[in-house]
Design a protein around this motif. Sequence first.
Motif, PDB file in Angstrom:
ATOM      1  N   ARG A 196      63.036  30.321  34.816  1.00 55.51           N
ATOM      2  CA  ARG A 196      63.594  29.822  33.557  1.00 55.51           C
ATOM      3  C   ARG A 196      63.090  30.714  32.436  1.00 55.51           C
ATOM      4  NH1 ARG A 196      59.335  24.861  32.529  1.00 55.51           N
ATOM      5  NH2 ARG A 196      57.585  25.931  33.501  1.00 55.51           N
ATOM      6  N   SER A 197      63.691  30.608  31.298  1.00 53.54           N
ATOM      7  CA  SER A 197      63.208  31.317  30.120  1.00 53.54           C
ATOM      8  C   SER A 197      62.201  30.412  29.421  1.00 53.54           C
ATOM      9  CB  SER A 197      64.370  31.660  29.180  1.00 53.54           C
ATOM     10  OG  SER A 197      65.223  32.609  29.783  1.00 53.54           O
ATOM     11  N   VAL A 198      60.936  30.771  29.525  1.00 50.86           N
ATOM     12  CA  VAL A 198      59.862  29.952  28.960  1.00 50.86           C
ATOM     13  C   VAL A 198      59.647  30.340  27.496  1.00 50.86           C
ATOM     14  CG1 VAL A 198      57.343  29.669  29.035  1.00 50.86           C
ATOM     15  CG2 VAL A 198      58.697  29.350  31.101  1.00 50.86           C
ATOM     16  N   ARG A 199      59.500  29.329  26.640  1.00 49.17           N
ATOM     17  CA  ARG A 199      59.350  29.576  25.208  1.00 49.17           C
ATOM     18  C   ARG A 199      58.054  29.006  24.646  1.00 49.17           C
ATOM     19  NH1 ARG A 199      64.773  28.978  26.336  1.00 49.17           N
ATOM     20  NH2 ARG A 199      66.125  30.648  25.559  1.00 49.17           N
ATOM     21  N   ALA A 200      57.083  28.775  25.537  1.00 47.50           N
ATOM     22  CA  ALA A 200      55.719  28.410  25.123  1.00 47.50           C
ATOM     23  C   ALA A 200      54.794  28.749  26.282  1.00 47.50           C
ATOM     24  CB  ALA A 200      55.617  26.931  24.764  1.00 47.50           C
ATOM     25  N   PHE A 201      53.839  29.634  26.020  1.00 46.04           N
ATOM     26  CA  PHE A 201      52.927  30.109  27.057  1.00 46.04           C
ATOM     27  C   PHE A 201      51.493  29.707  26.744  1.00 46.04           C
ATOM     28  CE2 PHE A 201      56.553  32.889  27.453  1.00 46.04           C
ATOM     29  CZ  PHE A 201      56.641  33.192  28.801  1.00 46.04           C
ATOM     30  N   LEU A 202      50.685  29.654  27.804  1.00 48.44           N
ATOM     31  CA  LEU A 202      49.245  29.494  27.651  1.00 48.44           C
ATOM     32  C   LEU A 202      48.624  30.841  27.304  1.00 48.44           C
ATOM     33  CD1 LEU A 202      48.573  27.333  30.845  1.00 48.44           C
ATOM     34  CD2 LEU A 202      48.647  26.510  28.481  1.00 48.44           C
ATOM     35  N   PRO A 203      47.446  30.839  26.668  1.00 47.65           N
ATOM     36  CA  PRO A 203      46.785  32.113  26.363  1.00 47.65           C
ATOM     37  C   PRO A 203      46.076  32.742  27.558  1.00 47.65           C
ATOM     38  CG  PRO A 203      45.473  30.273  25.558  1.00 47.65           C
ATOM     39  CD  PRO A 203      46.757  29.680  26.070  1.00 47.65           C
ATOM     40  N   THR A 204      46.168  32.120  28.724  1.00 50.66           N
ATOM     41  CA  THR A 204      45.502  32.628  29.929  1.00 50.66           C
ATOM     42  C   THR A 204      45.845  34.092  30.157  1.00 50.66           C
ATOM     43  OG1 THR A 204      45.743  30.423  30.899  1.00 50.66           O
ATOM     44  CG2 THR A 204      45.142  32.224  32.400  1.00 50.66           C
ATOM     45  N   PRO A 205      44.848  34.973  30.259  1.00 50.75           N
ATOM     46  CA  PRO A 205      45.137  36.401  30.447  1.00 50.75           C
ATOM     47  C   PRO A 205      45.825  36.690  31.781  1.00 50.75           C
ATOM     48  CG  PRO A 205      42.847  36.041  29.773  1.00 50.75           C
ATOM     49  CD  PRO A 205      43.410  34.708  30.137  1.00 50.75           C
ATOM     50  N   VAL A 206      46.568  37.756  31.797  1.00 48.14           N
ATOM     51  CA  VAL A 206      47.161  38.289  33.028  1.00 48.14           C
ATOM     52  C   VAL A 206      46.611  39.701  33.196  1.00 48.14           C
ATOM     53  CG1 VAL A 206      49.286  38.896  34.247  1.00 48.14           C
ATOM     54  CG2 VAL A 206      49.256  36.919  32.692  1.00 48.14           C
ATOM     55  N   ALA A 207      46.004  39.967  34.342  1.00 47.75           N
ATOM     56  CA  ALA A 207      45.349  41.254  34.569  1.00 47.75           C
ATOM     57  C   ALA A 207      46.367  42.383  34.655  1.00 47.75           C
ATOM     58  CB  ALA A 207      44.536  41.209  35.866  1.00 47.75           C
ATOM     59  N   ARG A 208      45.959  43.544  34.190  1.00 49.13           N
ATOM     60  CA  ARG A 208      46.831  44.720  34.284  1.00 49.13           C
ATOM     61  C   ARG A 208      47.236  44.982  35.738  1.00 49.13           C
ATOM     62  NH1 ARG A 208      45.800  50.954  32.114  1.00 49.13           N
ATOM     63  NH2 ARG A 208      47.232  51.942  33.610  1.00 49.13           N
ATOM     64  N   SER A 209      46.300  44.805  36.665  1.00 49.23           N
ATOM     65  CA  SER A 209      46.610  45.052  38.080  1.00 49.23           C
ATOM     66  C   SER A 209      47.725  44.147  38.572  1.00 49.23           C
ATOM     67  CB  SER A 209      45.359  44.856  38.942  1.00 49.23           C
ATOM     68  OG  SER A 209      44.846  43.531  38.803  1.00 49.23           O
ATOM     69  N   GLU A 210      47.747  42.904  38.083  1.00 45.28           N
ATOM     70  CA  GLU A 210      48.807  41.964  38.465  1.00 45.28           C
ATOM     71  C   GLU A 210      50.155  42.444  37.928  1.00 45.28           C
ATOM     72  OE1 GLU A 210      49.853  37.830  39.931  1.00 45.28           O
ATOM     73  OE2 GLU A 210      48.331  39.329  40.374  1.00 45.28           O
ATOM     74  N   VAL A 211      50.181  42.893  36.683  1.00 46.09           N
ATOM     75  CA  VAL A 211      51.420  43.387  36.091  1.00 46.09           C
ATOM     76  C   VAL A 211      51.900  44.632  36.835  1.00 46.09           C
ATOM     77  CG1 VAL A 211      52.545  44.188  33.988  1.00 46.09           C
ATOM     78  CG2 VAL A 211      50.760  42.449  33.843  1.00 46.09           C
ATOM     79  N   GLU A 212      50.990  45.514  37.196  1.00 43.46           N
ATOM     80  CA  GLU A 212      51.363  46.711  37.940  1.00 43.46           C
ATOM     81  C   GLU A 212      51.999  46.361  39.281  1.00 43.46           C
ATOM     82  OE1 GLU A 212      47.810  49.040  38.208  1.00 43.46           O
ATOM     83  OE2 GLU A 212      48.041  49.892  36.186  1.00 43.46           O
ATOM     84  N   GLU A 213      51.439  45.371  39.962  1.00 48.04           N
ATOM     85  CA  GLU A 213      52.012  44.947  41.241  1.00 48.04           C
ATOM     86  C   GLU A 213      53.419  44.392  41.057  1.00 48.04           C
ATOM     87  OE1 GLU A 213      49.397  42.282  43.242  1.00 48.04           O
ATOM     88  OE2 GLU A 213      47.725  43.709  43.297  1.00 48.04           O
ATOM     89  N   LEU A 214      53.623  43.618  39.988  1.00 51.77           N
ATOM     90  CA  LEU A 214      54.959  43.063  39.731  1.00 51.77           C
ATOM     91  C   LEU A 214      55.969  44.179  39.470  1.00 51.77           C
ATOM     92  CD1 LEU A 214      54.037  40.070  37.389  1.00 51.77           C
ATOM     93  CD2 LEU A 214      54.718  39.955  39.798  1.00 51.77           C
ATOM     94  N   LEU A 215      55.584  45.173  38.694  1.00 49.94           N
ATOM     95  CA  LEU A 215      56.489  46.283  38.394  1.00 49.94           C
ATOM     96  C   LEU A 215      56.789  47.105  39.643  1.00 49.94           C
ATOM     97  CD1 LEU A 215      54.978  47.379  34.972  1.00 49.94           C
ATOM     98  CD2 LEU A 215      57.204  46.306  35.334  1.00 49.94           C
ATOM     99  N   GLN A 216      55.800  47.258  40.502  1.00 49.78           N
ATOM    100  CA  GLN A 216      56.033  47.986  41.745  1.00 49.78           C
ATOM    101  C   GLN A 216      56.998  47.235  42.650  1.00 49.78           C
ATOM    102  OE1 GLN A 216      51.974  48.461  43.023  1.00 49.78           O
ATOM    103  NE2 GLN A 216      51.653  50.295  41.788  1.00 49.78           N
ATOM    104  N   LEU A 217      56.879  45.900  42.684  1.00 51.90           N
ATOM    105  CA  LEU A 217      57.836  45.101  43.448  1.00 51.90           C
ATOM    106  C   LEU A 217      59.242  45.240  42.872  1.00 51.90           C
ATOM    107  CD1 LEU A 217      55.807  41.801  44.003  1.00 51.90           C
ATOM    108  CD2 LEU A 217      56.659  43.315  45.810  1.00 51.90           C
ATOM    109  N   ALA A 218      59.348  45.124  41.545  1.00 55.83           N
ATOM    110  CA  ALA A 218      60.656  45.216  40.898  1.00 55.83           C
ATOM    111  C   ALA A 218      61.289  46.586  41.094  1.00 55.83           C
ATOM    112  CB  ALA A 218      60.531  44.898  39.406  1.00 55.83           C
TER     113      ALA A 218
END
Length: 237
Positions: free
Chosen positions: A22-44
């Motif tokens: 879904r398109s979320v329009r309110a997020f928690l401030p919980t950090p997301v690690a750079r390594s996690e983002v890199e893995e997502l981009l590699q999957l995409a």
Amino acid sequence: MRSGADRTRLRLTADEALRTRRSVRAFLPTPVARSEVEELLQLASRSPSGSNIQPWKVHVFSGEKRREITRTILEAIDRGPREQYRREWNYYPQQWREPYLGRRRKIGWDMYGLLGIPKGDFEATERQRRRNYEFFGAPVGMMFTLEEDLEIGSWLDLGIFIGALAIAARGRGLDTCAQAAFADFHTLIRPLLGIPDNQIVICGMALGYADEDAVVNRLVTERAPLSQYASFEGFEE
């Protein structure tokens, strides 16, 4: 409700990720690690593209850079007029017609209804609109660009890539919101992210953990039935 930490260990099936995206329009401030983002981009990056040219470009940022982008855009809006900021391409049709007009109006009515913003309350509408440029509180922002000499097939490829990224994120318990609104402010965004002039700013994206207590995240968008968009021939009963 799962905490952000709990959801970092969550893994969904492809079907579950698709159904719950879904398109979320309110997020928690919980950090997301750079390594996690890199893995997502590699999957995409396994997304299909014509002749495997992989035309997508992604500019990822967090922390102070994300705050700087927000601050720069909101200050520009405050100085006005907003009309001086225009995207380099048309997202929506120049002449609206059904069924698209009705679908667009419904999601607006549904969202503002959840938020208790009545029609004609321009101040409250503007406050909610400005939340776009705060990435709805998400800790990670992205900008997607394409080189300007690429043709419509590459735009299609980028769209598939963005969709795959959203599903990959959902599969790990994260949420996203793709945001074409950022394209209006490409002249401000370019120098902040070092985006060269030969790249078109297509859209942004917020990435993080959804705030499940936020009223706006109760929005459930309707989907047209299969009969309205698909036809079948040659199948044996």
